[in-house]
Design a protein around this motif. Structure first.
Motif, PDB file in Angstrom:
ATOM      1  N   UNK A  92       0.865  -1.185   0.000  1.00  0.00           N
ATOM      2  CA  UNK A  92       0.000   0.000   0.000  1.00  0.00           C
ATOM      3  C   UNK A  92       0.900   1.233   0.000  1.00  0.00           C
ATOM      4  N   UNK A  93       0.645   2.171  -0.895  1.00  0.00           N
ATOM      5  CA  UNK A  93       1.488   3.368  -1.022  1.00  0.00           C
ATOM      6  C   UNK A  93       0.713   4.588  -0.530  1.00  0.00           C
ATOM      7  N   UNK A  94       1.318   5.293   0.411  1.00  0.00           N
ATOM      8  CA  UNK A  94       0.784   6.589   0.854  1.00  0.00           C
ATOM      9  C   UNK A  94       1.592   7.688   0.176  1.00  0.00           C
ATOM     10  N   UNK A  95       0.902   8.679  -0.346  1.00  0.00           N
ATOM     11  CA  UNK A  95       1.536   9.812  -1.010  1.00  0.00           C
ATOM     12  C   UNK A  95       1.283  11.059  -0.180  1.00  0.00           C
ATOM     13  N   UNK A  96       2.355  11.667   0.297  1.00  0.00           N
ATOM     14  CA  UNK A  96       2.265  12.776   1.241  1.00  0.00           C
ATOM     15  C   UNK A  96       2.942  14.028   0.672  1.00  0.00           C
ATOM     16  N   UNK A  97       2.371  15.202   0.924  1.00  0.00           N
ATOM     17  CA  UNK A  97       3.027  16.425   0.458  1.00  0.00           C
ATOM     18  C   UNK A  97       4.418  16.580   1.070  1.00  0.00           C
ATOM     19  N   UNK A  98       5.405  16.915   0.242  1.00  0.00           N
ATOM     20  CA  UNK A  98       6.750  17.231   0.703  1.00  0.00           C
ATOM     21  C   UNK A  98       6.950  18.728   0.481  1.00  0.00           C
ATOM     22  N   UNK A  99       7.285  19.438   1.548  1.00  0.00           N
ATOM     23  CA  UNK A  99       7.345  20.898   1.498  1.00  0.00           C
ATOM     24  C   UNK A  99       8.736  21.387   1.899  1.00  0.00           C
ATOM     25  N   UNK A 100       9.169  22.480   1.287  1.00  0.00           N
ATOM     26  CA  UNK A 100      10.467  23.091   1.565  1.00  0.00           C
ATOM     27  C   UNK A 100      10.240  24.525   2.021  1.00  0.00           C
ATOM     28  N   UNK A 101      11.012  24.956   3.011  1.00  0.00           N
ATOM     29  CA  UNK A 101      10.916  26.329   3.498  1.00  0.00           C
ATOM     30  C   UNK A 101      11.433  27.285   2.433  1.00  0.00           C
ATOM     31  N   UNK A 102      10.636  28.283   2.125  1.00  0.00           N
ATOM     32  CA  UNK A 102      11.021  29.318   1.179  1.00  0.00           C
ATOM     33  C   UNK A 102      11.178  30.634   1.935  1.00  0.00           C
ATOM     34  N   UNK A 103      12.387  31.141   2.013  1.00  0.00           N
ATOM     35  CA  UNK A 103      12.619  32.376   2.742  1.00  0.00           C
ATOM     36  C   UNK A 103      12.707  32.142   4.237  1.00  0.00           C
ATOM     37  N   UNK A 104      12.332  33.158   4.997  1.00  0.00           N
ATOM     38  CA  UNK A 104      12.391  33.083   6.454  1.00  0.00           C
ATOM     39  C   UNK A 104      11.102  32.470   7.008  1.00  0.00           C
ATOM     40  N   UNK A 105      11.203  31.695   8.092  1.00  0.00           N
ATOM     41  CA  UNK A 105       9.972  31.155   8.686  1.00  0.00           C
ATOM     42  C   UNK A 105       9.127  32.259   9.294  1.00  0.00           C
ATOM     43  N   UNK A 106       7.832  32.114   9.174  1.00  0.00           N
ATOM     44  CA  UNK A 106       6.894  33.104   9.706  1.00  0.00           C
ATOM     45  C   UNK A 106       6.550  32.732  11.149  1.00  0.00           C
ATOM     46  N   UNK A 107       6.932  33.557  12.128  1.00  0.00           N
ATOM     47  CA  UNK A 107       6.613  33.221  13.522  1.00  0.00           C
ATOM     48  C   UNK A 107       5.104  33.133  13.718  1.00  0.00           C
ATOM     49  N   UNK A 235      23.025  26.960  10.333  1.00  0.00           N
ATOM     50  CA  UNK A 235      23.741  26.878   9.072  1.00  0.00           C
ATOM     51  C   UNK A 235      23.135  25.974   8.032  1.00  0.00           C
ATOM     52  N   UNK A 236      21.904  25.488   8.255  1.00  0.00           N
ATOM     53  CA  UNK A 236      21.276  24.617   7.264  1.00  0.00           C
ATOM     54  C   UNK A 236      20.869  25.418   6.024  1.00  0.00           C
ATOM     55  N   UNK A 237      21.170  24.903   4.849  1.00  0.00           N
ATOM     56  CA  UNK A 237      20.799  25.572   3.605  1.00  0.00           C
ATOM     57  C   UNK A 237      19.352  25.278   3.217  1.00  0.00           C
ATOM     58  N   UNK A 238      18.927  24.056   3.482  1.00  0.00           N
ATOM     59  CA  UNK A 238      17.595  23.609   3.079  1.00  0.00           C
ATOM     60  C   UNK A 238      16.885  23.034   4.294  1.00  0.00           C
ATOM     61  N   UNK A 239      15.646  23.465   4.506  1.00  0.00           N
ATOM     62  CA  UNK A 239      14.814  22.946   5.591  1.00  0.00           C
ATOM     63  C   UNK A 239      13.532  22.416   4.954  1.00  0.00           C
ATOM     64  N   UNK A 240      13.204  21.165   5.213  1.00  0.00           N
ATOM     65  CA  UNK A 240      12.025  20.587   4.584  1.00  0.00           C
ATOM     66  C   UNK A 240      11.289  19.693   5.566  1.00  0.00           C
ATOM     67  N   UNK A 241      10.119  19.238   5.153  1.00  0.00           N
ATOM     68  CA  UNK A 241       9.313  18.308   5.947  1.00  0.00           C
ATOM     69  C   UNK A 241       8.294  17.655   5.031  1.00  0.00           C
ATOM     70  N   UNK A 242       7.676  16.609   5.506  1.00  0.00           N
ATOM     71  CA  UNK A 242       6.556  16.002   4.787  1.00  0.00           C
ATOM     72  C   UNK A 242       5.350  15.997   5.709  1.00  0.00           C
ATOM     73  N   UNK A 243       4.180  16.127   5.111  1.00  0.00           N
ATOM     74  CA  UNK A 243       2.928  16.233   5.866  1.00  0.00           C
ATOM     75  C   UNK A 243       2.076  14.997   5.639  1.00  0.00           C
ATOM     76  N   UNK A 244       1.269  14.657   6.637  1.00  0.00           N
ATOM     77  CA  UNK A 244       0.398  13.492   6.538  1.00  0.00           C
ATOM     78  C   UNK A 244      -0.589  13.624   5.385  1.00  0.00           C
ATOM     79  N   UNK A 245      -1.098  14.841   5.186  1.00  0.00           N
ATOM     80  CA  UNK A 245      -2.110  15.064   4.151  1.00  0.00           C
ATOM     81  C   UNK A 245      -2.177  16.563   3.857  1.00  0.00           C
ATOM     82  N   UNK A 246      -3.086  16.948   2.997  1.00  0.00           N
ATOM     83  CA  UNK A 246      -3.188  18.349   2.593  1.00  0.00           C
ATOM     84  C   UNK A 246      -3.606  19.251   3.752  1.00  0.00           C
ATOM     85  N   UNK A 247      -4.460  18.762   4.648  1.00  0.00           N
ATOM     86  CA  UNK A 247      -4.867  19.579   5.796  1.00  0.00           C
ATOM     87  C   UNK A 247      -3.663  19.929   6.663  1.00  0.00           C
ATOM     88  N   UNK A 248      -2.809  18.945   6.915  1.00  0.00           N
ATOM     89  CA  UNK A 248      -1.613  19.192   7.714  1.00  0.00           C
ATOM     90  C   UNK A 248      -0.643  20.095   6.950  1.00  0.00           C
TER      91      UNK A 248
END
Length: 280
Positions: A92-107, A235-248
């Protein structure tokens, strides 16, 4: 180097710290050394050409031989066609959004009674922090629910002595943050937790979870923003994460993350049914 190429190198590097790598043609199987959360198989770094259902089946046989979960992880856009091969091999394959930080994080704004802090291995609340993750990932989606501090404390009481510190050590190669409520309200103690792991100047935010009774207060977004800020400052150049689904994923988009690809997880159907009852 493209962002997805950076992430692919990261995915190959991180398990090697605590696992032995077995080559299986176009796939690499990571076998954890010692105790801790088991690893998975994924495409070999730089693999060219298609991965077949027979390739997947051969690794599944090896995983069963080792009595480890039959799990595969990859990025769909980097290894197209592996999803079809995995399904043809009975997974069974789950497909989850993979997102990358663009710019500065918004507090994210926090309620006045909530404080964020870095979690150390000797933190007196460490067992409760681990229990937050246990309760949070046992509740479906991002919806609010009844499970709160009482359920967290009950889960913490079942942990063996020293287990929380071992969990902290095995989970993280970066920083862990938790949101806690102080004072005499109904919601007290650790309510939300998250961490990041890093390699090769890339950081992945993982394990962001909020007690259901404390959801819809912006805690997950706030924890994610602090982790992203900490990773950039380290010093990280790239910050990313994956989400369970579109709501997350929408929670993370408010912090400044943007969807760039699809993270895939493949498991036997009966194993996937248990996992899909979890939520970040």
């Amino acid at each position: 180097m493209s962002t997805l190429a950076e992430i692919e190198r990261f995915y190959d590097a991180v398990p090697r710290r605590r696992a032995d790598a077995e080559d299986h043609g176009p796939l690499t199987l990571f076998i954890r050394r010692g105790d801790g959360w088991p690893y998975y198989a994924r495409p070999a770094l730089g693999v060219r050409g298609a991965v077949s259902a027979e390739d997947v089946a051969a690794v599944r046989a090896r995983q069963r031989q080792l009595s480890i979960p039959e799990a595969f992880e990859w990025v769909l856009e980097t290894t197209p066609g592996l999803d079809a091969a995995a399904e043809a091999a009975g997974l069974h394959v789950r497909r989850c959004p993979l997102l990358v930080l663009r710019g500065e994080p918004v507090p994210a704004a926090l309620p006045e009674d909530i404080a964020l802090s870095i979690v150390a291995a000797h933190d007196p609340d460490l067992a409760a922090v681990q229990a937050v993750a246990h309760v949070a990932f046992g509740a479906l989606s991002t919806a609010a629910g009844p499970a709160g501090p009482a359920e967290r404390d009950a889960a913490a009481a079942t942990l063996q002595a020293g287990l929380a510190a071992a969990w902290h050590t095995s989970l993280i190669e970066g920083t862990m943050v938790h949101a806690a409520a102080r004072g005499g309200g109904v919601l007290t103690g650790p309510l939300c937790v998250g961490s990041y792991q890093h390699a090769l100047d890339v950081a992945e935010i993982v394990g962001v979870g909020t007690l259901p009774a404390a959801r819809r207060r912006g805690l997950a977004a706030a924890v994610t923003a602090v982790l992203a800020r900490h990773a950039l400052d380290a010093g990280m150049r790239t910050v990313f994460l994956s989400a369970q689904n579109d709501d997350v994923a929408r929670v993370y988009e408010r912090v400044g993350f943007r969807r760039v690809a699809t993270a895939c997880i493949a498991e036997p159907p009966e194993q996937a049914e248990r996992v899909e009852d979890l939520a970040p």
